[in-house]
Design an enzyme around this catalytic site. Structure first.
Site, PDB file in Angstrom:
ATOM      1  N   TYR A 199      40.689  46.748  36.603  1.00  0.00           N
ATOM      2  CA  TYR A 199      39.662  45.888  37.190  1.00  0.00           C
ATOM      3  C   TYR A 199      38.305  46.584  37.133  1.00  0.00           C
ATOM      4  O   TYR A 199      37.297  45.993  36.712  1.00  0.00           O
ATOM      5  CB  TYR A 199      40.059  45.577  38.631  1.00  0.00           C
ATOM      6  N   SER A 222      31.436  43.342  40.865  1.00  0.00           N
ATOM      7  CA  SER A 222      32.192  43.899  41.981  1.00  0.00           C
ATOM      8  C   SER A 222      31.639  45.260  42.339  1.00  0.00           C
ATOM      9  O   SER A 222      31.195  46.022  41.467  1.00  0.00           O
ATOM     10  CB  SER A 222      33.672  44.047  41.608  1.00  0.00           C
TER      11      SER A 222
END
Length: 266
Positions: free
Chosen positions: A163, A150
């Site tokens: 995250y 990501s």
């Protein structure tokens, strides 16, 4: 169709929906002979298998299989690898697309929420990579692995603390494993995807940000390219990185986004 994955077998975690499904379909179109997908929902798996089999219909002997598993549970990632090898005889390529994306800041993230992200975004890829690399080495065969990471691994938003931590860990693991197994001719790379238009993202926007039904149109209008990342375009990039056409590339973490980390308008 260029047959980039001609006669290859793949395991795709998170392959029953969204980006994982797009990757599985792209692999089938590009000549893979076997695709295994992992997901929690049997209903979603059946629908996904129908789409993947349609995509692979031109390949003689093509097979697609679904492994129903909750990857957050101990041993399930290892089982997914073992069942793929048992079904197809080998794993040529692995894609880690499953993951957790729920919200939490440094101050309000519980130990349980942090552990959820670390388990799904780091521990599960670690264990699937361990099993896939072991199979490749046991056969003395080259292979490829692609981890969906990501753009948030560069820092992320304040509400993505767990995250970001887990994805940054996955980036480090990707490079470590790529270096460790380069002489085994196992190439391991990562793709830092940015904001992507998937059904899962719609659910996330509505659940955590109170987004309206037209959130996607508004979001895309504000982007440099006039759209969010598209699963089919990302899937094509993944297939290329899994294929021999990506040459000797290993240990690369590629930013797949329209925003540039470290660059500023003023």
């Amino acid at each position: 169709m260029q047959q980039l994955l001609n006669q290859k077998t793949l395991l795709v975690t998170g392959g029953t929906q969204g980006l994982g499904l797009a990757i599985a379909e792209a692999a089938a179109r590009e000549g893979a002979v076997g695709v295994a997908i992992v997901g929690r929902s049997a209903a979603k798996a059946e629908a996904a298998l129908a789409a993947i089999r349609a995509a692979g219909a031109a390949t003689p002997g093509f097979e697609a299989a679904a492994i129903i598993a909750d990857l957050s549970e101990p041993g399930e990632a290892e089982r997914a690898v073992a069942e793929t090898v048992a079904r197809f005889g080998r794993i040529d390529s692995l894609v880690n697309a499953a993951g957790a994306t729920s919200r939490g800041t440094l101050l309000d993230t519980s130990r349980e929420l942090l552990q959820e992200h670390l388990t799904l975004n780091l521990v599960v890829p670690f264990m699937t990579m361990q099993g896939a690399v072991a199979d490749m080495r046991d056969r003395g065969a080259p292979g490829t692995i692609l981890n969906i990471i990501s753009m948030s691994m560069h820092g992320g938003q304040p509400y993505l603390a767990p995250y970001t931590a887990s994805k940054a860990g996955l980036a480090g693991l990707t490079k470590n494993a790529a270096f460790a197994h380069r002489f085994d001719r196992i190439r391991i790379n990562g793709l830092n995807i940015g904001w992507t238009a998937t059904p899962g993202e719609t659910a996330t926007q509505k659940t955590f940000h109170g987004a309206a039904d037209d959130w996607l149109a508004a979001a895309e209008a504000a982007q440099p390219m006039g759209k969010l990342g598209q699963p089919d375009e990302i899937a094509d990039a993944v297939v290329f990185l899994l294929s021999d056409r990506s040459g000797v590339v290993t240990g690369s973490i590629i930013d797949w986004d329209q925003n540039v980390p470290g660059a500023y308008d003023q």
